[in-house]
Design a protein around this motif. Structure first.
Motif, PDB file in Angstrom:
ATOM      1  N   GLY A   1      -6.896   3.768   6.880  1.00  0.00           N
ATOM      2  CA  GLY A   1      -5.731   2.903   6.871  1.00  0.00           C
ATOM      3  C   GLY A   1      -4.516   3.644   6.339  1.00  0.00           C
ATOM      4  N   ILE A   2      -3.386   3.509   7.013  1.00  0.00           N
ATOM      5  CA  ILE A   2      -2.164   4.207   6.626  1.00  0.00           C
ATOM      6  C   ILE A   2      -1.321   3.294   5.734  1.00  0.00           C
ATOM      7  CG2 ILE A   2      -0.040   5.279   7.465  1.00  0.00           C
ATOM      8  CD1 ILE A   2      -1.525   5.938  10.066  1.00  0.00           C
ATOM      9  N   PRO A   3      -0.998   3.723   4.513  1.00  0.00           N
ATOM     10  CA  PRO A   3      -0.162   2.896   3.638  1.00  0.00           C
ATOM     11  C   PRO A   3       1.130   2.455   4.322  1.00  0.00           C
ATOM     12  CG  PRO A   3      -1.089   4.732   2.409  1.00  0.00           C
ATOM     13  CD  PRO A   3      -1.442   4.969   3.856  1.00  0.00           C
ATOM     14  N   ASN A   4       1.512   1.191   4.069  1.00  0.00           N
ATOM     15  CA  ASN A   4       2.708   0.637   4.708  1.00  0.00           C
ATOM     16  C   ASN A   4       3.412  -0.331   3.761  1.00  0.00           C
ATOM     17  OD1 ASN A   4       1.433  -1.972   4.912  1.00  0.00           O
ATOM     18  ND2 ASN A   4       0.352  -1.259   6.730  1.00  0.00           N
ATOM     19  N   ASP A   5       4.451  -0.997   4.257  1.00  0.00           N
ATOM     20  CA  ASP A   5       5.291  -1.853   3.432  1.00  0.00           C
ATOM     21  C   ASP A   5       4.856  -3.311   3.402  1.00  0.00           C
ATOM     22  OD1 ASP A   5       7.054   0.167   2.594  1.00  0.00           O
ATOM     23  OD2 ASP A   5       8.166   0.060   4.483  1.00  0.00           O
TER      24      ASP A   5
ATOM     25  N   THR B   1       0.833  -1.205   0.000  1.00  0.00           N
ATOM     26  CA  THR B   1       0.000   0.000   0.000  1.00  0.00           C
ATOM     27  C   THR B   1       0.869   1.257   0.000  1.00  0.00           C
ATOM     28  OG1 THR B   1      -0.256  -0.277   2.404  1.00  0.00           O
ATOM     29  CG2 THR B   1      -2.051  -1.062   0.998  1.00  0.00           C
ATOM     30  N   GLU B   2       2.090   1.148   0.491  1.00  0.00           N
ATOM     31  CA  GLU B   2       3.043   2.258   0.389  1.00  0.00           C
ATOM     32  C   GLU B   2       3.334   2.567  -1.080  1.00  0.00           C
ATOM     33  OE1 GLU B   2       6.235   5.070   1.471  1.00  0.00           O
ATOM     34  OE2 GLU B   2       4.320   4.421   2.313  1.00  0.00           O
ATOM     35  N   GLN B   3       3.525   1.537  -1.873  1.00  0.00           N
ATOM     36  CA  GLN B   3       3.773   1.758  -3.297  1.00  0.00           C
ATOM     37  C   GLN B   3       2.546   2.376  -3.981  1.00  0.00           C
ATOM     38  OE1 GLN B   3       4.958  -2.353  -4.090  1.00  0.00           O
ATOM     39  NE2 GLN B   3       7.003  -1.650  -4.697  1.00  0.00           N
ATOM     40  N   LEU B   4       1.368   1.894  -3.631  1.00  0.00           N
ATOM     41  CA  LEU B   4       0.151   2.479  -4.200  1.00  0.00           C
ATOM     42  C   LEU B   4       0.029   3.946  -3.823  1.00  0.00           C
ATOM     43  CD1 LEU B   4      -2.364  -0.440  -3.558  1.00  0.00           C
ATOM     44  CD2 LEU B   4      -1.336   0.219  -5.746  1.00  0.00           C
TER      45      LEU B   4
ATOM     46  N   ALA C   1      -4.833  15.801  -0.762  1.00  0.00           N
ATOM     47  CA  ALA C   1      -5.360  16.470   0.436  1.00  0.00           C
ATOM     48  C   ALA C   1      -5.032  15.767   1.754  1.00  0.00           C
ATOM     49  CB  ALA C   1      -6.874  16.653   0.300  1.00  0.00           C
ATOM     50  N   PRO C   2      -4.987  14.419   1.817  1.00  0.00           N
ATOM     51  CA  PRO C   2      -4.739  13.795   3.124  1.00  0.00           C
ATOM     52  C   PRO C   2      -3.350  14.055   3.694  1.00  0.00           C
ATOM     53  CG  PRO C   2      -5.787  12.241   1.638  1.00  0.00           C
ATOM     54  CD  PRO C   2      -5.362  13.417   0.808  1.00  0.00           C
ATOM     55  N   LEU C   3      -2.361  14.329   2.845  1.00  0.00           N
ATOM     56  CA  LEU C   3      -0.975  14.421   3.306  1.00  0.00           C
ATOM     57  C   LEU C   3      -0.826  15.539   4.331  1.00  0.00           C
ATOM     58  CD1 LEU C   3       1.894  13.318   2.969  1.00  0.00           C
ATOM     59  CD2 LEU C   3       2.242  15.035   1.170  1.00  0.00           C
ATOM     60  N   ASN C   4      -0.442  15.148   5.558  1.00  0.00           N
ATOM     61  CA  ASN C   4      -0.236  16.058   6.690  1.00  0.00           C
ATOM     62  C   ASN C   4      -1.529  16.703   7.195  1.00  0.00           C
ATOM     63  OD1 ASN C   4       2.587  15.621   6.612  1.00  0.00           O
ATOM     64  ND2 ASN C   4       2.775  17.148   4.973  1.00  0.00           N
ATOM     65  N   TYR C   5      -2.680  16.191   6.765  1.00  0.00           N
ATOM     66  CA  TYR C   5      -3.960  16.695   7.274  1.00  0.00           C
ATOM     67  C   TYR C   5      -4.147  16.213   8.711  1.00  0.00           C
ATOM     68  CZ  TYR C   5      -9.024  17.487   7.605  1.00  0.00           C
ATOM     69  OH  TYR C   5     -10.272  17.904   7.996  1.00  0.00           O
ATOM     70  N   HIS C   6      -4.111  17.149   9.656  1.00  0.00           N
ATOM     71  CA  HIS C   6      -4.178  16.803  11.092  1.00  0.00           C
ATOM     72  C   HIS C   6      -3.166  15.715  11.445  1.00  0.00           C
ATOM     73  CE1 HIS C   6      -7.549  19.423  11.857  1.00  0.00           C
ATOM     74  NE2 HIS C   6      -8.299  18.805  10.960  1.00  0.00           N
ATOM     75  N   GLY C   7      -2.016  15.734  10.774  1.00  0.00           N
ATOM     76  CA  GLY C   7      -0.958  14.788  11.086  1.00  0.00           C
ATOM     77  C   GLY C   7      -1.004  13.485  10.322  1.00  0.00           C
ATOM     78  N   PHE C   8      -1.975  13.299   9.413  1.00  0.00           N
ATOM     79  CA  PHE C   8      -2.012  12.055   8.644  1.00  0.00           C
ATOM     80  C   PHE C   8      -0.762  11.996   7.765  1.00  0.00           C
ATOM     81  CE2 PHE C   8      -3.294   9.120   5.280  1.00  0.00           C
ATOM     82  CZ  PHE C   8      -3.866   8.102   6.027  1.00  0.00           C
TER      83      PHE C   8
ATOM     84  N   CYS D   1      -5.708   7.042   1.792  1.00  0.00           N
ATOM     85  CA  CYS D   1      -6.010   6.038   2.810  1.00  0.00           C
ATOM     86  C   CYS D   1      -6.181   4.687   2.126  1.00  0.00           C
ATOM     87  CB  CYS D   1      -7.288   6.388   3.558  1.00  0.00           C
ATOM     88  SG  CYS D   1      -7.236   7.958   4.446  1.00  0.00           S
ATOM     89  N   THR D   2      -5.547   3.662   2.677  1.00  0.00           N
ATOM     90  CA  THR D   2      -5.651   2.308   2.143  1.00  0.00           C
ATOM     91  C   THR D   2      -6.106   1.393   3.281  1.00  0.00           C
ATOM     92  OG1 THR D   2      -3.269   2.011   2.547  1.00  0.00           O
ATOM     93  CG2 THR D   2      -3.938   2.639   0.322  1.00  0.00           C
TER      94      THR D   2
END
Length: 285
Positions: free
Chosen positions: A107-111, A65-68, A85-92, A97-98
């Motif tokens: 959901g926070i994208p990860n490896d 999901t990090e790659q996506l 828009a989500p990037l750094n929105y209230h710290g996101f 979101c995945t």
């Protein structure tokens, strides 16, 4: 074919995320009468939908999901000339979101690589010239179990039946009640902790759009309103638990699957315009 796609993903994500350009917000509003504002919302809605269309070929077993997220981010910035828009929105910390399997939303994208049989909601919000387009849909990672496919189908039906009700004079309580009735008829539950919302020149504004409700109550829809409907439907119970950084990630408390679909809508004089309609959704014109 999957290996070819994974190689393409590696190429697209090798250099990480592009820098986000500076931008100037507009005065926040979720209702418009000026045609230039409405056109701005149409453009933003189409761009958000286009990101989901673009991502479809990349949702395969083995992708992370990090790659996506990187692919969505760079497409938004470099191709569309827009802002995630989500990037750094209230710290996101990411650009979309995945939400995989039992993750309801945020959901926070990860490896962690996706595996065959997973279901994943990808929630995209972009900003173009100060206007926000917000939409999400479910993706299947290869073939999925029939019960997972059914949950997603019913969740999309919940969204569509709600959209079919939207027009000036309708109360949000009627829409929420109809969504909940359809989910319950199919033996699913409705998440009550999160809701749709006004969207326009602000990410989240009034009105709040609950996916449950009492008929004859709630805000009355008016021409020019722009808002999202985004039912979150659980295979099991409605209760939520929070995990992850700053408790961003909402998961089903019982560990069962959850699904969500979302569109940004414009209330017109006679009904509704689906601003984030994708090409395959021919029922909306």
């Amino acid at each position: 074919m999957s290996n070819e796609i994974l190689n393409k993903i590696e190429e697209l994500t090798r250099n990480g995320r592009s820098d986000v350009p500076s931008w100037t917000p507009k005065a926040p509003s979720t209702r418009f009468t000026d045609i230039s504002d409405i056109e701005g919302m149409r453009v933003a809605g189409k761009l958000a939908a286009d990101v989901l269309v673009m991502l479809e070929e990349f949702v395969v077993p083995g992708v992370t999901t990090e790659q996506l997220d990187i692919i969505a981010h760079n497409y938004t910035v470099d191709v569309q000339g827009a802002i995630p828009a989500p990037l750094n929105y209230h710290g996101f910390p990411k650009s979309c979101c995945t939400s995989v399997n039992d993750v309801i939303c945020h959901g926070i994208p990860n490896d962690k690589p996706l595996k065959k049989g997973d279901i994943v909601n990808i929630d995209i919000t972009i900003i173009k010239d100060g206007y926000y387009g917000d939409t999400s849909r479910m993706f299947f990672v290869g073939p999925v179990a029939p019960h997972a496919e059914r949950l997603c189908a019913v969740t999309q039906e919940c969204l569509y039946l709600a959209i079919d009700m939207v027009k000036p004079g309708v109360r949000l309580g009627d829409i929420g009640a109809a969504i909940a009735a359809h989910a319950h008829k199919n033996h699913y539950s409705v998440v009550e902790e999160y809701c749709g919302h006004g969207v326009g020149t602000t990410f989240h504004g009034e009105p709040q759009v609950a996916h449950y409700g009492k008929p004859g109550t709630g805000v009355v829809l008016e021409e020019g309103m722009t808002l999202t409907i985004e039912p979150m439907i659980n295979a099991g119970k409605k209760q939520v638990k929070h995990t992850g950084p700053d408790n961003w990630i909402a998961k089903t408390k019982d560990g069962r699957l959850s699904a969500q679909y979302e569109h940004t809508l414009l209330i017109t004089q006679t009904g509704v315009e689906v601003l984030t309609r994708r090409p395959e959704e021919t029922r909306f014109f």
